[in-house]
Design a protein around this motif. Structure first.
Motif, PDB file in Angstrom:
ATOM      1  N   THR A 175       0.846  -1.185   0.000  1.00 24.82           N
ATOM      2  CA  THR A 175       0.000   0.000   0.000  1.00 24.82           C
ATOM      3  C   THR A 175       0.891   1.249   0.000  1.00 24.82           C
ATOM      4  O   THR A 175       1.938   1.243  -0.620  1.00 24.82           O
ATOM      5  CB  THR A 175      -0.984  -0.045   1.179  1.00 24.82           C
ATOM      6  OG1 THR A 175      -0.272  -0.336   2.392  1.00 24.82           O
ATOM      7  CG2 THR A 175      -2.017  -1.152   0.958  1.00 24.82           C
ATOM      8  N   SER A 176       0.518   2.307   0.666  1.00 30.56           N
ATOM      9  CA  SER A 176       1.301   3.548   0.639  1.00 30.56           C
ATOM     10  C   SER A 176       2.442   3.446   1.638  1.00 30.56           C
ATOM     11  O   SER A 176       2.303   3.796   2.810  1.00 30.56           O
ATOM     12  CB  SER A 176       0.393   4.744   0.962  1.00 30.56           C
ATOM     13  OG  SER A 176       1.121   5.948   0.929  1.00 30.56           O
ATOM     14  N   VAL A 177       3.592   2.973   1.163  1.00 28.31           N
ATOM     15  CA  VAL A 177       4.707   2.616   2.050  1.00 28.31           C
ATOM     16  C   VAL A 177       5.546   3.846   2.406  1.00 28.31           C
ATOM     17  O   VAL A 177       6.027   4.564   1.536  1.00 28.31           O
ATOM     18  CB  VAL A 177       5.591   1.551   1.389  1.00 28.31           C
ATOM     19  CG1 VAL A 177       6.750   1.181   2.307  1.00 28.31           C
ATOM     20  CG2 VAL A 177       4.760   0.306   1.056  1.00 28.31           C
ATOM     21  N   GLN A 178       5.722   4.056   3.713  1.00 25.78           N
ATOM     22  CA  GLN A 178       6.510   5.168   4.223  1.00 25.78           C
ATOM     23  C   GLN A 178       7.768   4.654   4.911  1.00 25.78           C
ATOM     24  O   GLN A 178       7.789   3.540   5.430  1.00 25.78           O
ATOM     25  CB  GLN A 178       5.684   5.984   5.227  1.00 25.78           C
ATOM     26  CG  GLN A 178       4.329   6.423   4.723  1.00 25.78           C
ATOM     27  CD  GLN A 178       4.414   7.355   3.539  1.00 25.78           C
ATOM     28  OE1 GLN A 178       5.290   8.229   3.478  1.00 25.78           O
ATOM     29  NE2 GLN A 178       3.511   7.186   2.571  1.00 25.78           N
ATOM     30  N   GLY A 179       8.808   5.477   4.898  1.00 20.27           N
ATOM     31  CA  GLY A 179      10.045   5.088   5.548  1.00 20.27           C
ATOM     32  C   GLY A 179      10.954   6.279   5.750  1.00 20.27           C
ATOM     33  O   GLY A 179      10.855   7.279   5.030  1.00 20.27           O
TER      34      GLY A 179
END
Length: 321
Positions: A175-179
């Motif tokens: 999905t909307s991957v953040q890092g």
């Protein structure tokens, strides 16, 4: 013929990338021997699904090299590709996101790999109200189109395989991957802290914003799962709503706008985007997600008890420094 594969050996294609590096690190931390595999660069002759198929069929040298690189691996994770949501449809985008997965899957089959895990994107389903694990796609941008073609070509190849093929295909829709350090996360924080941060009232809609750590945990669980896995599986939800994600990222409450007004703005922007050849599709979709979010089915992961740790809120509250 004896099985020469080490059940604790995996190959990660694209292990030097943002997602691939975290998956490789997580797998190693859980006693998996990881082979870091550099992804070959492919370019399709044109920007169509058929050209991606032709490019894959003609990439024999690249495929042969991957067969050698995958030798002895039980699982191959394809984390390679171009994660460029606002890019134009180009031969390099189609090559990386549509043709390369097919080349890698073919190489995995030839190497006798047990499971091929392909990292796709939930963006392939576009603006549907609820994300699911069907093979149906509704891409809305060049990027999502290239990822959708990659999925379709893999499923097509899987369906056309012979009974002698031992490689199980699994498409993981991230999905909307953040890092930390990711440009999309930096932009999200800036937006959330600005006066533009807003949601469609009442602001309690779920949003598929997730962390790269949870994705790595999920992919590792999928690869190691004992038993059959569906062809398409969706990254589990981490529990955030359109309001809570902006509050975590911006440390302030977003404005609540009239729902009807938000619908009118999104609809009008889509018309303008179509008149401009779809060039605003990505930004319009991001605004729509900020206001309305997107639901998702509980899916296969929930049915088998796979629940990665929900850490995205803490990630968004942190800093990239």
């Amino acid at each position: 013929m004896p099985d020469t594969h080490d059940r604790t050996t995996w190959a990660v294609l694209g292990a030097s990338g943002f997602v691939g590096s975290v998956i490789a690190e997580y797998a190693r931390a859980h006693d998996i021997h990881v082979l870091d595999v550099v992804a070959p660069r492919l370019a399709a002759p044109s920007t169509t699904a058929s050209s991606a198929r032709e490019s894959a069929a003609g990439a024999r040298v690249a495929e042969d090299e991957l067969v050698v690189a995958f030798a002895g691996a039980r699982v191959v994770v394809n984390a390679a590709g171009l994660a460029t949501p606002d890019s134009e449809l180009s031969p390099s985008l189609v090559g990386a996101n549509s043709a390369l997965p097919l080349v890698a899957f073919s190489a995995a089959r030839r190497a006798g790999v047990e499971r091929f895990v392909h990292l796709s994107s939930a963006a392939v389903q576009g603006p549907v109200a609820v994300l699911d694990e069907s093979t149906e796609t509704m891409p809305f941008s060049p990027y999502s189109q290239s990822k959708a073609w990659g999925e379709h070509l893999l499923v097509e190849a899987d369906d056309a395989g012979s009974q002698d093929d031992v490689t199980e295909l699994v498409v993981v829709r991230a999905t909307s991957v953040q890092g930390a350090g990711r440009p999309t996360t930096t932009r999200l924080r800036r937006l959330a802290a600005s006066s533009f941060a807003s949601v469609a009232a009442p602001g309690d809609a779920p949003t598929p914003v997730t962390s790269v750590a949870a994705l790595a945990e999920f992919v590792t669980a999928v690869g190691a799962f004992e038993g059959r896995v569906p062809v398409v599986v969706l990254q589990p939800w981490e529990g955030l709503t359109v309001t809570s994600v902006l509050e975590a990222a911006g440390r302030r409450s977003p404005r609540r706008l009239p729902r009807a007004l938000c619908r009118f703005v999104v609809g009008s922007a889509r018309v303008v985007s179509r008149l401009l050849g779809g060039r605003l599709a990505g930004p319009v979709r991001r605004v729509e997600l900020m206001w309305f979010g997107q639901g998702q089915t509980s899916g296969w992961a929930d049915s088998v008890g796979i629940r990665p740790r929900p850490v995205v809120a803490d990630l968004l509250r942190g800093s990239d420094a």
